[in-house]
Design an enzyme around this catalytic site. Structure first.
Site, mmCIF file in Angstrom:
data_model
loop_
_atom_site.group_PDB
_atom_site.id
_atom_site.type_symbol
_atom_site.label_atom_id
_atom_site.label_comp_id
_atom_site.label_asym_id
_atom_site.label_seq_id
_atom_site.Cartn_x
_atom_site.Cartn_y
_atom_site.Cartn_z
ATOM 1 N NE ARG A 73 124.664 81.470 55.687
ATOM 2 C CZ ARG A 73 124.931 80.737 56.767
ATOM 3 N NH1 ARG A 73 125.985 79.936 56.787
ATOM 4 N NH2 ARG A 73 124.144 80.789 57.821
ATOM 5 C CG HIS A 77 125.893 85.925 57.480
ATOM 6 N ND1 HIS A 77 125.842 85.015 58.523
ATOM 7 C CD2 HIS A 77 124.881 85.564 56.651
ATOM 8 C CE1 HIS A 77 124.860 84.149 58.309
ATOM 9 N NE2 HIS A 77 124.270 84.462 57.174
ATOM 10 C CG ASN A 105 127.987 85.319 61.653
ATOM 11 O OD1 ASN A 105 127.287 85.288 60.640
ATOM 12 N ND2 ASN A 105 128.229 86.426 62.330
ATOM 13 C CG HIS A 206 118.817 80.370 50.260
ATOM 14 N ND1 HIS A 206 117.849 80.512 51.214
ATOM 15 C CD2 HIS A 206 119.941 80.922 50.797
ATOM 16 C CE1 HIS A 206 118.356 81.113 52.287
ATOM 17 N NE2 HIS A 206 119.628 81.380 52.053
#
Ligand code: HEM
Length: 357
Positions: A73, A77, A105, A206
């Site tokens: 992740r 980001h 975040n 996911h």
């Protein structure tokens, strides 16, 4: 004589045709890479790079396999906001809050940042300061996928670290929300040149990891989202008795720590956690792709790798742009002045001490 010329012409035409077929196949199979990145970037300056990263991460994941999700992740980001420039790694400074302080975040794992800095120290020890924090983050995400059971693949390297971080508004604008419909997610990702297949493949990340109740509580309160499977919804309500509880649950109820295609099987069973996940099986543009990935894990892996390589090249800094940070959390200039302040403080303390005696 004429017959042999015709024969020669035919053979050479066939050879030429087959050559162009191979070339064009290779061209469509191998992903495009942006100028400045390369598959062999550190071959001379840090040949041990990939083995250092993999060896260390194997150890980390042996202790705690859930850290794979945090690292995957983190790369997402980093790349979606201002490009893969390591800007998400920067701590805030006196001049303002960092990307890390922006709402999407806040749920990044503190341990993921720490793992990146540990890797950086190990790499610098062996090779000197030649590898960027943005590249380390990309490699850590790649290895997380593989070590969680997913595909193994090469990524182009040569990213440089950015000197600035994005504002809160820019961070919010570039990371789509979990309560967004497929329409919202498709539109948002299209601005970065991702098509429907890329969107469905990337959402397959996911298949590992967790989420906090507020990320999906709009599906439970005030009313239950009717697209939720009944038993799944009941269990989610047990985990999240109120909309703001800070409890967590897994993203893929079938195999939460394994990188596989079960996330798509969840969607087929109305057990996707976020609206942004489940709606991929409602929207006509993405439904068929979800089904095909649920049926064929190799197809999912293939499209995931292509989309990740694409994501990993978003607005990268290369060549002389940016810098190679010596501490992933701090820009080099700030780091020098930070170190100086610490040294100055120690000297001052020592002087005070000697005054006392
Ligand atoms: C498509 C739009 C996406 C949305 C709306 C979205 C949203 C979210 C949210 C809200 C969380 C949970 C945060 C929390 O409550 O703790 C999450 C977790 C996660 N996301 Fe996404 N995400 C998206 C795409 C991606 C992509 C492209 C990747 C990677 C390639 C990714 C990888 C992950 C991982 C691995 C986790 C689990 C993190 C952990 O366990 O620490 N996501 N995502």
């Amino acid at each position: 004589m004429a017959a042999s010329y015709t024969f020669l012409f035919l053979v050479s035409s066939l050879l030429l045709a087959s050559y162009f077929c191979v070339v064009s196949d290779a061209a469509t199979d191998s992903p495009n890479i942006v100028k400045g990145l390369s598959w062999s970037f550190y071959d001379y300056s840090c040949p041990q790079l990939e083995s250092i990263v993999r060896k260390h991460l194997k150890k980390v994941f042996n202790d705690d396999i859930t850290q794979t999700a945090g690292l995957l992740r983190l790369h997402f980001h980093d790349c979606f906001v201002q490009g893969c420039d390591g800007s998400v790694l920067l701590d805030g400074s006196a001049s303002g809050p960092s990307e890390q302080d922006a709402p999407p975040n806040l749920t990044l794992r503190a341990r993921a940042f720490q793992i990146i800095n540990d890797l950086r120290a190990r790499i610098e020890h062996k090779c000197g300061r030649v590898v960027s924090c943005a590249d380390i983050t990309a490699l850590a995400a790649r290895d997380s996928v593989f070590l969680a059971g997913g595909p193994d693949y090469d990524i182009p390297l040569g990213r440089r670290d950015g000197l600035s971080f994005a504002t809160r508004n820019a961070t919010l604008a570039n990371l789509p929300p979990p309560f967004g419909t497929a329409e919202v997610i498709l539109t948002s990702l299209a601005t970065k040149n991702f098509d429907a297949t890329d969107v469905v493949a990337l959402s397959g990340a996911h298949t590992i990891g967790i989420a906090h109740c507020p990320s999906f509580s709009s599906r439970l309160f005030p009313n239950l989202d009717p697209t939720l499977d009944n038993t799944f919804a009941k269990n989610l309500k047990l985990t999240c008795p109120t909309a703001t509880t800070s409890n967590t649950t897994v993203l893929d109820i079938r195999t939460p720590n394994k990188f596989d295609n079960k996330y798509y099987v969840d969607l087929l069973n109305r057990q996707g956690l976020f609206t942004s996940d489940q709606d991929l099986f409602t929207d006509e543009r993405t439904k068929g792709i979800v089904k095909s990935f649920a049926l064929d894990q190799d197809l999912f892996f293939d499209k995931f790798v292509k989309a990740m390589i694409k994501m990993g090249q978003l607005s990268v800094l290369t060549g002389n742009q940016g810098e190679i940070r010596s501490n992933c959390s701090v820009r080099n200039n700030d780091y020098v002045s930070y170190s100086k302040t610490v040294v100055e403080q120690v000297v001052e303390d020592l002087e005070n001490l000697s005054d006392e005696f």
